[in-house]
Design a protein around this motif. Structure first.
Motif, mmCIF file in Angstrom:
data_model
loop_
_atom_site.group_PDB
_atom_site.id
_atom_site.type_symbol
_atom_site.label_atom_id
_atom_site.label_comp_id
_atom_site.label_asym_id
_atom_site.label_seq_id
_atom_site.Cartn_x
_atom_site.Cartn_y
_atom_site.Cartn_z
ATOM 1 N N ASN A 187 0.814 -1.215 0.000
ATOM 2 C CA ASN A 187 0.000 0.000 0.000
ATOM 3 C C ASN A 187 0.849 1.268 0.000
ATOM 4 O OD1 ASN A 187 -3.109 -0.496 0.326
ATOM 5 N ND2 ASN A 187 -2.117 -2.101 1.491
ATOM 6 N N ASP A 188 2.077 1.155 0.521
ATOM 7 C CA ASP A 188 2.963 2.327 0.557
ATOM 8 C C ASP A 188 3.647 2.583 -0.774
ATOM 9 O OD1 ASP A 188 2.304 2.747 3.164
ATOM 10 O OD2 ASP A 188 4.103 1.818 4.007
ATOM 11 N N GLN A 189 3.794 1.521 -1.596
ATOM 12 C CA GLN A 189 4.488 1.654 -2.878
ATOM 13 C C GLN A 189 3.562 2.279 -3.935
ATOM 14 O OE1 GLN A 189 7.486 0.995 -4.366
ATOM 15 N NE2 GLN A 189 8.452 0.605 -2.381
ATOM 16 N N PRO A 190 4.104 3.125 -4.821
ATOM 17 C CA PRO A 190 3.288 3.694 -5.905
ATOM 18 C C PRO A 190 3.098 2.692 -7.036
ATOM 19 C CG PRO A 190 5.533 4.494 -6.076
ATOM 20 C CD PRO A 190 5.478 3.671 -4.811
ATOM 21 N N LEU A 191 2.490 1.537 -6.714
ATOM 22 C CA LEU A 191 2.276 0.489 -7.718
ATOM 23 C C LEU A 191 1.019 0.780 -8.518
ATOM 24 C CD1 LEU A 191 2.986 -2.733 -5.603
ATOM 25 C CD2 LEU A 191 4.560 -1.566 -7.147
ATOM 26 N N TRP A 192 0.997 0.287 -9.761
ATOM 27 C CA TRP A 192 -0.221 0.327 -10.572
ATOM 28 C C TRP A 192 -1.309 -0.401 -9.790
ATOM 29 C CZ3 TRP A 192 -2.809 2.695 -14.073
ATOM 30 C CH2 TRP A 192 -3.788 2.059 -14.837
ATOM 31 N N ILE A 193 -2.495 0.198 -9.705
ATOM 32 C CA ILE A 193 -3.543 -0.331 -8.830
ATOM 33 C C ILE A 193 -3.911 -1.773 -9.173
ATOM 34 C CG2 ILE A 193 -5.440 0.621 -10.244
ATOM 35 C CD1 ILE A 193 -6.919 1.064 -7.526
ATOM 36 N N SER A 194 -3.886 -2.132 -10.462
ATOM 37 C CA SER A 194 -4.199 -3.508 -10.853
ATOM 38 C C SER A 194 -3.189 -4.480 -10.258
ATOM 39 C CB SER A 194 -4.203 -3.641 -12.377
ATOM 40 O OG SER A 194 -5.282 -2.946 -12.945
#
Length: 402
Positions: A214-221
């Motif tokens: 949740n802290d990482q700016p990952l692609w939501i998918s």
């Protein structure tokens, strides 16, 4: 309307060429000379195109329909059958380069036979084509393949080296089958020993990983697909390719068709309230049939995106290396710890039961699977709230605060 052989036999030549439609895009073209040709017609960017399949009666109606079906399947994969035929004809004129034969292998063998053909494509294009692409297939030696594998091993990717070698070996065996080679250069090369993957995350690790994702700016998918692997205990490939038409919102059930299931058996996955809520959120970010669309392509997120997302989240955290499949294993292990028997866990995992009893047992186990997955969700919520220790015991609040 479907044609019959007698109807085709009865077609008479006219002053000009004409055509009669069959089914599935198949047509019969009748020339003034009386020649009757089977063709598959389709459109590309609004333009009508025609692929000649064969001549009647040398090609039977049944065979023509079969070939038309293959052409239609190619169109469904985004390929152009006419261009593929031209490419194949050119490829036969000379011994292909490795780069050219990679395309032939993907088109003729991997795509029709492997659900994971895109992974073959990725491995070949990333590590094989840049090194060996310009060589003729007949010029490749065992030493060349070892060099490619050494480059992969030198960057610490032992498992990737093995996976790449498996694809290389299959490709050169295919070259034997196609008559391109008389002997494969991939023989007598040993694969590296791999550690057996048996990693199961502890409860504190699950909480930490969830926070990291949740802290990482990952692609939501990517982020949501990883969490759904953990929550549903389904295979990463089956989760990432989830589509809207597989979800029954009323019954709260996700049906994985047998065509997408790794073992070829359809799977029904009961959906908990939290999982349903997550799917709805993910769906709101998608404008296609895919619940977890890729930001780069028109398809779903890739296997690589899931693995890369986990690597990014774990970087610098001190947690051991974790794969998407480890999340599935973790879920199955804790469900067993919650007291559910092996049969129910195997049904959740969609493992084939090859026993005599399993062959005759046609019970769906939907209710048992739902009960187990809801118990797992309740346990997971406790874990994420930090209310249970690594043995699943409730932590005393005053002790935790202390």
């Amino acid at each position: 309307m479907a044609l019959t052989v007698k109807q085709i036999e009865a077609l008479k030549p006219g002053h000009e060429r004409y055509q009669v439609s069959d089914e599935g895009g198949l047509i019969v073209r009748v020339s003034p000379s009386g020649k009757k040709s089977f063709c598959y017609v389709y459109r590309v960017n609004g333009k009508l195109k025609r692929l000649t399949l064969g001549v009647f009666p040398e090609m039977s109606l049944a065979k023509a329909r079969e070939e038309a079906g293959k052409a239609k399947a190619a169109r469904d994969r985004g390929e152009d059958p006419v261009e593929a035929k031209k490419w194949a004809q050119e490829a036969w004129k000379s011994t292909p380069t490795v780069a050219e034969f990679i395309e032939e292998y993907l088109h003729r063998w991997a795509r029709p036979n492997k659900k994971s053909w895109k992974e073959d494509q990725r491995l070949l294009e990333k590590d094989v084509k840049p090194v060996l692409g310009d060589k003729k297939v007949s010029e490749v030696r065992r030493r060349d393949i070892i060099y490619v594998l050494d480059l992969i091993k030198d960057r610490g990717s032992m498992v990737t080296a093995n996976r790449t070698f498996a694809v290389i070996s299959r490709m050169f065996n295919f070259a034997l089958e196609r008559g391109v080679l008389d002997a494969s250069p991939a023989t007598r090369i040993k694969m590296e020993a791999e550690e057996s993957r048996d990693r199961v995350l502890t409860r504190p690790e699950i909480k930490t990983l969830h926070q990291l994702l949740n802290d990482q700016p990952l692609w939501i998918s990517t982020r949501m697909a990883l969490e759904l692997i953990l929550r549903t205990a389904q295979r990463p490939g089956e989760v990432r390719q989830m589509t809207t038409d597989e979800i029954d919102w009323q019954e709260r059930m996700w049906t994985i068709p047998k065509e997408r299931s790794k073992n070829g058996v359809a799977q029904r996955v009961p959906l908990t309230d939290e999982v349903l809520s997550m799917i709805k959120v993910a769906r709101s970010f998608s404008s296609s049939k895919w619940i977890f669309p890729s930001p780069q392509t028109s398809g779903p997120i890739s296997t690589y995106a899931l693995a890369q997302g986990l690597r990014k989240a774990l970087k610098g955290s001190g947690l051991p290396r974790t794969t998407p499949h480890d999340l599935r294993r973790t879920a199955a292990t804790i469900i067993s710890e919650l007291g559910f028997n092996r049969l129910v866990v195997d049904k959740i995992l969609n493992h084939k039961d090859r026993t005599v009893g399993g062959i005759y047992d046609r019970h769906t186990y939907d209710a048992e699977k739902r009960q187990a997955l809801e118990a797992w969700e309740a346990e997971l919520e406790q874990i994420l709230a930090g209310k249970v220790d690594n043995n699943g015991k409730v932590i005393d609040i005053r002790q935790a605060q202390g």
